[in-house]
Design a protein around this motif. Structure first.
Motif, mmCIF file in Angstrom:
data_model
loop_
_atom_site.group_PDB
_atom_site.id
_atom_site.type_symbol
_atom_site.label_atom_id
_atom_site.label_comp_id
_atom_site.label_asym_id
_atom_site.label_seq_id
_atom_site.Cartn_x
_atom_site.Cartn_y
_atom_site.Cartn_z
ATOM 1 N N LEU A 273 0.819 -1.218 0.000
ATOM 2 C CA LEU A 273 0.000 0.000 0.000
ATOM 3 C C LEU A 273 0.852 1.267 0.000
ATOM 4 O O LEU A 273 0.387 2.332 0.398
ATOM 5 C CB LEU A 273 -0.930 -0.004 1.225
ATOM 6 C CG LEU A 273 -1.946 -1.156 1.264
ATOM 7 C CD1 LEU A 273 -2.677 -1.188 2.614
ATOM 8 C CD2 LEU A 273 -2.953 -1.025 0.127
ATOM 9 N N GLY A 274 2.083 1.147 -0.467
ATOM 10 C CA GLY A 274 2.986 2.296 -0.459
ATOM 11 C C GLY A 274 2.526 3.444 -1.337
ATOM 12 O O GLY A 274 2.801 4.613 -1.038
ATOM 13 N N ASN A 275 1.819 3.127 -2.433
ATOM 14 C CA ASN A 275 1.330 4.172 -3.342
ATOM 15 C C ASN A 275 -0.186 4.333 -3.264
ATOM 16 O O ASN A 275 -0.798 4.904 -4.163
ATOM 17 C CB ASN A 275 1.732 3.851 -4.780
ATOM 18 C CG ASN A 275 3.239 3.917 -4.981
ATOM 19 O OD1 ASN A 275 3.942 4.589 -4.241
ATOM 20 N ND2 ASN A 275 3.740 3.206 -5.980
ATOM 21 N N PHE A 276 -0.772 3.832 -2.194
ATOM 22 C CA PHE A 276 -2.219 3.917 -2.000
ATOM 23 C C PHE A 276 -2.585 5.317 -1.503
ATOM 24 O O PHE A 276 -1.987 5.832 -0.564
ATOM 25 C CB PHE A 276 -2.654 2.876 -0.976
ATOM 26 C CG PHE A 276 -4.132 2.864 -0.677
ATOM 27 C CD1 PHE A 276 -4.960 1.922 -1.243
ATOM 28 C CD2 PHE A 276 -4.686 3.798 0.195
ATOM 29 C CE1 PHE A 276 -6.326 1.900 -0.956
ATOM 30 C CE2 PHE A 276 -6.042 3.790 0.484
ATOM 31 C CZ PHE A 276 -6.865 2.839 -0.097
ATOM 32 N N ILE A 277 -3.586 5.931 -2.136
ATOM 33 C CA ILE A 277 -4.073 7.249 -1.715
ATOM 34 C C ILE A 277 -5.589 7.185 -1.594
ATOM 35 O O ILE A 277 -6.279 6.743 -2.515
ATOM 36 C CB ILE A 277 -3.675 8.349 -2.714
ATOM 37 C CG1 ILE A 277 -2.154 8.449 -2.831
ATOM 38 C CG2 ILE A 277 -4.266 9.695 -2.298
ATOM 39 C CD1 ILE A 277 -1.690 9.442 -3.870
#
Length: 420
Positions: A273-277
């Protein structure tokens, strides 16, 4: 500030003006209200607890229209049939004239059309955002009985498109829950993405309780999007993301607030979820909103970080004040008519704590109107029972939800206008 517990103690002396007869009446009669909320899911329990918190505050001040309030809570399981059956039981068996809920638009809509409107019961939702309710009101089919303290799906859809533009994504695949809410927000975000010149490579419906979503995920993967947008709940969202990642999909993800869930984060894993916004509507940066955060934190030993908590509090407080203004034994239409007396921009400003609730009752009893200043700010409804709201962009952090950006109501409205 030590929260509403302290506030309630502080106004104890001020409430001493109440006559013994009035206090006795409040103790001798009980009025039931109904609540249909998804208590069997992790993000639904705090919404229900927050509604009960507001009821407790009202009862601390002597109750509503001279009676103590009992909130009869039934679980919807985020299932339309279960929700309708629960609402029918509350209306037919418990005789409630006020129903709080539901959360999901796909549950609130059949309750509205098949239970509350036919029975003449007021329905106040904290969290249903589908624009279908607006259309139903405009067609004259809600009979003025439906209100909600959560802004329509248009706000989150626009902010989702804003995120995609700011991240530089040129193509997005959209996954949406195949219910009233998901169809609404999924269609709106696809429209907004296209308005910004971003290609929508696929619009994929996700149904309830499938054993696997591999076919749906594969279909989206074949369109090779730079990112995905998800209007899903935690159960389906977890399965979709697991399939997506396992099949080599990008970690570029944008999501509506339904995935603002510890359950989703833990089941997927922070490493994916590092690039989850995420997007959500937000409370305005006002003293009343800050006071709610302090009070909630004192009551529940933690801040209101889940979806819909401030909205649940305001929905309950406004509905109870409208019930008080309508008087003991009031029917649903009479309660609904008094919402305007509680949210009058020209009325006496009242705070969203025990002191404010007590003051509001005095003003309403004298024939005046009040301007409720709540957890979501100075709440005002339009002719369709809708509100607007600021927005926030967020991400998952190791210890909870991290706010990335606050977007004021003016900024939200200007951005939405720019796409038209």
């Amino acid at each position: 500030m030590n929260g509403l517990k302290t506030s309630a103690l502080a106004i104890g002396a001020a409430l001493a003006f109440a006559s013994v007869g009035t206090e006795a009446a409040a103790q001798d009669c009980t009025t039931k209200i109904g609540a249909v909320l998804p208590t069997s899911v992790d993000w639904g329990k705090p919404i229900a607890s927050t509604a009960q918190y507001a009821v407790d505050i009202a009862n601390e001040t002597g109750g509503v229209a001279g009676c103590q309030i009992e909130m009869v809570l039934r679980d919807t399981q985020v299932d339309p049939k279960v929700g309708v059956d629960a609402a029918k039981a509350l209306v037919d068996l418990d005789g409630v004239q006020l129903l709080l809920g539901a959360v999901s638009s796909g549950v609130s809509m059949p309750i509205l059309t098949s239970v509350t409107v036919p029975a003449g019961v007021m329905q106040m939702s904290c969290c249903s955002s589908s624009t279908a309710f607006t259309a139903l009101s405009e067609e004259g089919k809600t009979n003025g009985l439906f209100y909600r303290t959560f802004a329509t799906s248009g706000v989150q859809a626009a902010v989702g498109a804003m995120v995609a533009q700011e991240q530089g994504y040129e193509s997005v695949a959209v996954f949406y829950k195949n219910d009233d809410w998901g169809q609404d927000i999924g269609g709106l975000v696809a429209e907004d993405l296209r308005a910004l010149g971003i290609e929508v490579t696929a619009e994929i419906a996700i149904n309830d309780a499938q054993a696997s979503y591999r076919a749906e995920v594969t279909e989206a993967l074949q369109t090779q999007p730079q990112a995905i947008y998800m209007a899903l709940y935690p159960d389906e969202g977890t399965q979709v993301v697991r399939e997506w990642i396992s099949l080599g999909g990008t970690q570029n993800m944008i999501a509506a607030n339904a995935l603002k869930s510890d359950e989703f984060k833990e089941n997927v894993g922070m490493q994916f979820l590092g690039n989850f916004i995420g997007t959500d509507t937000a409370s305005p940066r006002t003293e009343s909103a800050d006071a709610f955060v302090d009070a909630y934190t004192a009551r529940f030993d933690g801040p209101p970080s889940g979806p819909g908590l401030a909205n649940s509090y305001d929905a309950t407080m406004i509905a109870l004040l409208a019930m008080h203004a309508a008087g003991e034994g009031a029917a649903g239409p009479q309660i609904a008519e008094k919402v305007s007396a509680v949210t009058d921009p020209n009325g006496t400003p009242v705070t969203a704590d025990a002191a404010g609730f007590a003051q509001a009752k005095e003003v309403l009893d004298s024939g005046g109107t009040v301007s409720y200043q709540g957890a979501t700010g100075n709440v005002q409804f339009d002719a369709n029972g809708d509100v607007s709201a600021p927005a926030v962009i967020w991400s998952f952090g190791e210890s909870g939800i991290d706010e990335m950006k606050y977007i004021s109501l003016t900024e939200v409205n200007d951005f939405m206008a720019s796409m038209k």
